[in-house]
Design a protein around this motif. Sequence first.
Motif, PDB file in Angstrom:
ATOM      1  N   GLU A  20       0.821  -1.210   0.000  1.00 24.60           N
ATOM      2  CA  GLU A  20       0.000   0.000   0.000  1.00 24.60           C
ATOM      3  C   GLU A  20       0.861   1.268   0.000  1.00 24.60           C
ATOM      4  N   LEU A  21       1.952   1.232   0.726  1.00 26.70           N
ATOM      5  CA  LEU A  21       2.830   2.400   0.798  1.00 26.70           C
ATOM      6  C   LEU A  21       3.405   2.731  -0.576  1.00 26.70           C
ATOM      7  N   LEU A 287       0.719   7.771   8.342  1.00 25.37           N
ATOM      8  CA  LEU A 287      -0.727   7.663   8.208  1.00 25.37           C
ATOM      9  C   LEU A 287      -1.181   6.233   7.905  1.00 25.37           C
ATOM     10  N   LEU A 288      -0.441   5.570   7.027  1.00 24.53           N
ATOM     11  CA  LEU A 288      -0.854   4.239   6.598  1.00 24.53           C
ATOM     12  C   LEU A 288      -0.740   3.201   7.712  1.00 24.53           C
ATOM     13  N   GLU A 301      -4.637  10.911  15.637  1.00 28.58           N
ATOM     14  CA  GLU A 301      -3.588  11.818  16.111  1.00 28.58           C
ATOM     15  C   GLU A 301      -2.787  12.364  14.930  1.00 28.58           C
ATOM     16  N   GLN A 302      -2.486  11.492  13.965  1.00 27.64           N
ATOM     17  CA  GLN A 302      -1.736  11.940  12.787  1.00 27.64           C
ATOM     18  C   GLN A 302      -2.586  12.885  11.926  1.00 27.64           C
ATOM     19  N   ILE A 303      -3.879  12.592  11.801  1.00 27.68           N
ATOM     20  CA  ILE A 303      -4.777  13.457  11.036  1.00 27.68           C
ATOM     21  C   ILE A 303      -4.782  14.866  11.634  1.00 27.68           C
ATOM     22  N   ARG A 304      -4.867  14.933  12.962  1.00 26.91           N
ATOM     23  CA  ARG A 304      -4.901  16.240  13.626  1.00 26.91           C
ATOM     24  C   ARG A 304      -3.564  16.961  13.473  1.00 26.91           C
ATOM     25  N   SER A 305      -2.480  16.248  13.706  1.00 26.78           N
ATOM     26  CA  SER A 305      -1.167  16.902  13.691  1.00 26.78           C
ATOM     27  C   SER A 305      -0.786  17.379  12.293  1.00 26.78           C
ATOM     28  N   LEU A 306      -1.298  16.714  11.271  1.00 28.03           N
ATOM     29  CA  LEU A 306      -0.971  17.081   9.889  1.00 28.03           C
ATOM     30  C   LEU A 306      -2.026  17.997   9.265  1.00 28.03           C
ATOM     31  N   ASP A 307      -2.987  18.439  10.096  1.00 24.95           N
ATOM     32  CA  ASP A 307      -4.023  19.362   9.658  1.00 24.95           C
ATOM     33  C   ASP A 307      -4.792  18.804   8.454  1.00 24.95           C
ATOM     34  N   TYR A 314     -11.899  10.624   3.309  1.00 24.13           N
ATOM     35  CA  TYR A 314     -11.309  10.250   2.021  1.00 24.13           C
ATOM     36  C   TYR A 314     -10.039   9.421   2.205  1.00 24.13           C
ATOM     37  N   LEU A 315      -9.192   9.846   3.158  1.00 25.10           N
ATOM     38  CA  LEU A 315      -7.944   9.116   3.402  1.00 25.10           C
ATOM     39  C   LEU A 315      -8.221   7.731   3.968  1.00 25.10           C
ATOM     40  N   CYS A 316      -9.102   7.650   4.943  1.00 27.04           N
ATOM     41  CA  CYS A 316      -9.424   6.360   5.548  1.00 27.04           C
ATOM     42  C   CYS A 316      -9.964   5.396   4.489  1.00 27.04           C
TER      43      CYS A 316
END
Length: 665
Positions: A20-21, A287-288, A301-307, A314-316
């Motif tokens: 996936e990466l 994120l992955l 936590e990553q979603i918040r920190s990366l704004d 969409y990402l999920c």
Amino acid sequence: MTDSPPMPSSAPGRPPGFDELTEVGLAAEALERLLADDHSLADLEDAVHNGNPRAFAAVLENLQLLDHLPVICRWICSWYVQRRCLWLCRDIELTAMSEAEGREATLGFAKLAATEDALDKLVETMAADDDTAFHQLLEEFGLHHYCRFVCVLVLTVKCELFCIGLDRVRPTERPRPLVPVLRDLAAASAALASDEQVFQSSLQAYRDADYDKVHQLLDRLQLIRFCHLVCWWFCVLVPYLRCLRVCLELGPLDPDHIPKPGDPGPLRDWAQVSLRIGSDRELANRLLRPALSGDDQQFLEQIRSLDLLPWCHYLCWWFLRLQCYRRCFFICPPRPPLPYFYKLGGYDYTSQVDSGAGGTGLTLGDQRAFYGTVRLNGSPLQKSYDGGRPEYRFEVFQSGSWTPVLAGQIAPTPIGSWTQAGLVTPKSYVVNGAPAPNVIPVAVKPDGWIEVPTADNYWGAEGYFGPTGDYLMLNTATVVAGVAHDAGSVDGGDAVPTTELGADHVIGIRMRWRKVGDLSDGLVVGAAASVAVCNDSWDHVAKLGSWVPTRVNGQQAVVSVGISELVTGCNDITDQLHVLYTASHPNLGAVALDLTGPGGFTLAMTDDGAATPDNRFGVAEVNSPNGASDLFPCTYIVTLRASLLLTTGDAVPDPLTDTIGFHKA
């Protein structure tokens, strides 16, 4: 649920070859080039929505990105599904869905899909972005609360089929139309969801990547032939349950910020976010890793920190869909190439015949039933399967069971040629054929199995078998015997009695495939659940009226004409002419009366009030303002002509006629 063919081996994919990466990185490579063009991204989304794979491929070819085609198809589909469904269901509060609700939604969708025309209407309303009609239909089936789930399910399957259609490696594989696939998926997933314990076990096995357990469940429920469709259902339900629950922890979705279909701006924004993530391997991994491992709090936590709060859904969805793409390969590994029976003569039954479960079995458009000997054909026969010689058999469904097609039901069928270096005239392999100088007979075994020729060395003594794609000439009269009806009481102008009208019979036809020596039933590689057949005939049919009264047998329809004024058969016509006509058949087409003689006069037909489209009878007179008295003194011929809506798949019967003459004094 129809006994459908396996999905093409390209669905949902071949061995990915990268994780996936890596795919996220490959998507970023392509997006950098796509973003440099003002229209390409919007054109790609339009191609998906309109089901135009050529336009999609053309955009990528123009930017020299064809090698990124499957990656970009998966990326834009993850966007397309979310954007469309958030918009179509924007007036319904977005809430997390429990497993119990997921089961209820699955069973509700299966009920909708099994209702005649409902699924077609659903797909049509979604294609037109008609949210009002879409909501009304969901309300009718108690699915309004599950608006977004139903939308995501339908559009995900649409996208899967679209991406298969882009596959250039296996051009002979053809994705099935959307509605039949959705109908089979709905029935197969409902079979899992009907038992609560099985439903929960299957979801857990999928989440745990316990492929053996998933297989055992599908085998036990006789759903293994729908493996890909069940996996697509997993690929909707599991990400849907999780992504909603996780992303709603960030707060409710603002309806005013849901991107409207057709607005290219949000798509470019999404592409820039994807480029930002995919071009930084460390960032993408941050994120992955939690998304794929199930660490929801770390993902948030990553979603918040990366704004990235606006892009959580969409990402999920994108990440879990990539994971699912790979899991489905191991749950449903592609089989070796298989033939695919999808045609009745020249008719593709998947798109040109109402052949689904509960269908009329008639051809679409011209509404014809089949009769006589029908050519069953499709993609070319393969010469090997699973390390051995292959064989195939056809089966027909009637009276509640499938039975094999045996030798006595098969007309000689050329299935391909035998050639060899230096051979001037090729020989022909003929199933059920008789030995002849240029014929190689292919035997039909007592149980209906037919071994495929395997000659594969053009330069050697073995020679080469070149398959044509024809499999079998089925004599349908051996399946649905034609009933001989009695028309002895019918003259021109009379109704055919109800008991002698005849009728179509709907049967199923499917093809099975296996390795020689395998005693199992093999695989179903093409199934038309509904095929209308009519081989009826009529005896003692009146011909030539009272002119030269005759009764004939073995007629394909009742077509009789008379003239009421010709009581003895030889009276002159003076000032009255009443032409009596009858044309009857379960699949009656156009009916016309011709008047041959001087003056260019024509006849106007008036059906009796009790006539029906398949049993026409009545009286015709000379067209107004003329009348019989205006006819020139001469001899005239009246011809009744009726066409029949029948086909062998390759040919239609000639119109049937009856004729009567008269003299105008």
